[in-house]
Design a protein around this motif. Sequence first.
Motif: not given
Length: 337
Positions: A81-93, A285-300
């Motif tokens: 969904a985040k990748l999708h929105r980034a593609v839409e934003n870039a196309a809208q420009e 959350l309890d405990p807050a979840v440690t994650v490997v963060r990607q950047d789907p918006a940047r990819l899109g």
Amino acid sequence: MSKKRATMKDVAARAGVGFKTVSRVINEEAGVSEQTAAKVRTAASELNYRRDMTAGNLRRAAGRTDSIGLLVASVDNEFDAKLHRAVENAAQERRVSVFSSSTDEDADREHQRALTLLARRVDGLVLMPSSGDLAYLQHELDLGTPVIAVDRPPKGICIDTLMVDNESGARDALTHLIEHGHRRVAVLAHLATLVTSAQRIAGARAAWSAAGLPADSLQVVDGVSTDEDTARSLDALLDGADPPTAVFAARNEIAVGAVRALQRRAQQHEIALIGFDDFGHADLLDPAVTVVRQDPARLGELATQRLFARLEDRSLPVEQLTVKTRLVRRRSCGCEA
């Protein structure tokens, strides 16, 4: 040089029938014998003819439709969904519309949806490849239609590809768990046939091997898709003779399922957890979840920019771009964040 796209006139000439006969067959109208219809379909297949769903619409002078296609695995996945929105934003420009669809990781559905989008004469296609062969898109590439792969490498064609460094991200996650003293870890992964999953499993194993730990103390379970799959897998692992003390969930949806399963067992403070890719409210959350963060918006964004660049200059060399991940330390891994 781009090839010429086959028309109904070309199909009629090859089949030795009239234009109206071809039109009736293509539009599935009555009045054509099965023998003649078969000749038309054979000719259309040989010419790679595809019905033009925009034939009655006006186009720009440059022959473009001011639209692009987007295929993701599932629009209800947070990453997609985040990748999708980034593609839409870039196309809208650029005042360009986006037609999108989900493949559900199914190669046949991907094939059908891709051809449907191309029949609408989209100016280009951004897709998140499934495990299927994409050689059927070579004809479109030869015609000058740019296709960009995102998140996963394509099979059967050579095109621009933008991916996350999955192996490095998974290696960072497992190294972090090892540093916290864990010597029995479970890896829950999606479909091992997908390159992303295979890379994350490889990264986890590489970190384990580099630490000199026995291979059998890293338990890898793949084919995990739903919350039910996650719960079933975790129950089996945690109720086993040598249960893991930590879990690496190699997909955001699996991490969510793992949180639910551990909460149900009241073990969310006993079993360490790291997920691949951040997800909504993970920090609350309890405990807050440690994650490997990607950047789907940047990819899109990068994928869409590359598509427009290739529309302007089709001679650009094929690029393979990798975007780094970042380990976000919270409390589920044992850190006092």
